[in-house]
Scaffold this active site. Sequence first.
Site, PDB file in Angstrom:
ATOM      1  CB  CYS A  93      -0.935  -0.010   1.207  1.00 55.27           C
ATOM      2  SG  CYS A  93      -2.053   1.403   1.279  1.00 55.27           S
ATOM      3  CB  CYS A 189      -8.004  -1.307   5.364  1.00 50.12           C
ATOM      4  SG  CYS A 189      -7.257  -1.536   3.723  1.00 50.12           S
TER       5      CYS A 189
END
Length: 351
Positions: A93, A189
Site C-alpha cells: 500500500c 483494512c
Amino acid sequence: MSGGVDSSVAAYLALKGGYDAAGVTMSLGVNSSGIKKKNCCGPKEIDDARHVCRVLDIPHYVLDFSGFLQEKVIDNFIDEYAAGRTPNPCIQCNRYLKFDALLKNAHAMGFEYLATGHYAATGTYQSQPVLKKPKDSKKDQTYFLYAIPRSALSSILMPLGRYTKDQVRNIARTAKLPVAEKPQSQDICFIPGRDYAAFLESRGYRCKPGNIVDLKGKVLGRHTGIVNYTIGQRGRLGVSSAQGLYVLDIDAAHNRLVVGERRDLRSAGLIAGKVNLHVKTLPRTVLVKIRYGHAAVPASAALDGTKLKVIFENAQESITPGQSAVLYDRDVLLGGGIIEAVLRQDKKEAV
C-alpha cells in the site's frame, strides 16, 4: 487522512508549521459497518477525517483508490498466499498507493509535499534525503516504508517523527480535535478480524488439505490448508514428536508443509528481490529486520544483479519468504527487498 488521531495531528502540525495544507482521504471501497474493532478507510473513517478538516478549517478531498487497492494490494496478497508466501500488504500500500499514486495526485493538484501520520522522521544521508527512525521506538513504522521510491523522498513530510504516541494524543486534545481519543486501527483494512483463510475463500481461493512431511519427505500427518500456517509455527500441527516440530517450509507446489526441529529453522542468510534502496551505496555492515516485530541484527548486504544477498553475523530463525528484509545504518532506513529464498545454515544454499 485516515480519520485517526495520527494523520489528524500530522495535518494540524503542518498548519502550525506554516504550510498551506489540505486533507485528502483515500476511499478504498472498504465497508467498516458492523466491525467491532476500529478500522481505517471505511465510510465512518472518511467522515471523521472530514470532521477534523472542518475543525482545522482546511479543504478535504476524497479520492477513489479502490481500483489501485485491488490491483496492487489485494491481488498480490491472494497470489502470494496461494504461492506459499506470507505477504505484507501495508508495504504494498505504501509503495503503490500512498507514496506513488497519491503523491502524484498531490503534485497534479498543485501541492509540493505529502505529509502523513507515520511514525518516522526525515533527514539526510550521503547528502540525499532519507527516512529515519522516530523518537517513539515502540511506534517505529520505518519497516513498512522502505519500498517508497527514492525519487519521492524529497516530497515527503513526517511531522510525527519528533513525538511519542502519548504526546500526539496530548496535541490532539489541546487542539480539540474530535478524534483525540479514537482507538488505533487494529486490522488490515480489507480483512476485518484478521481471518485470512475466510477472506481468501471469499475471493475464490480454496484451502485444500495436504501432507505434513519431514526433511526427508516422510509423511507425518495432514494439514488443513497451507494458508493456515506460518514459518516457525509450533503447535496446531496434529503431529506428535518428542523434540517438538516447527514449520520449516510451505511447499505450495506440492501442497505440503515441511516440518523439523527448532535447530532446522536457523538460516545463515537470505536472498531478496524487488529491491528498493534509498541510498546509492550500502555500508559494509548493516542492521537487518526480517519482520516488523523482529529486532534488527548485524549482517553484510550486497546487490547481486537485481537481487539483495544478506549474510547474518549470527544465524536467524524463521526467515519467511514474502516478508521483507529491511536494512538500516543505525537510525537511517537504507532500503530493503522481499525475501525470496533462505540460505541454510550448513551450506548457505538458497532454498
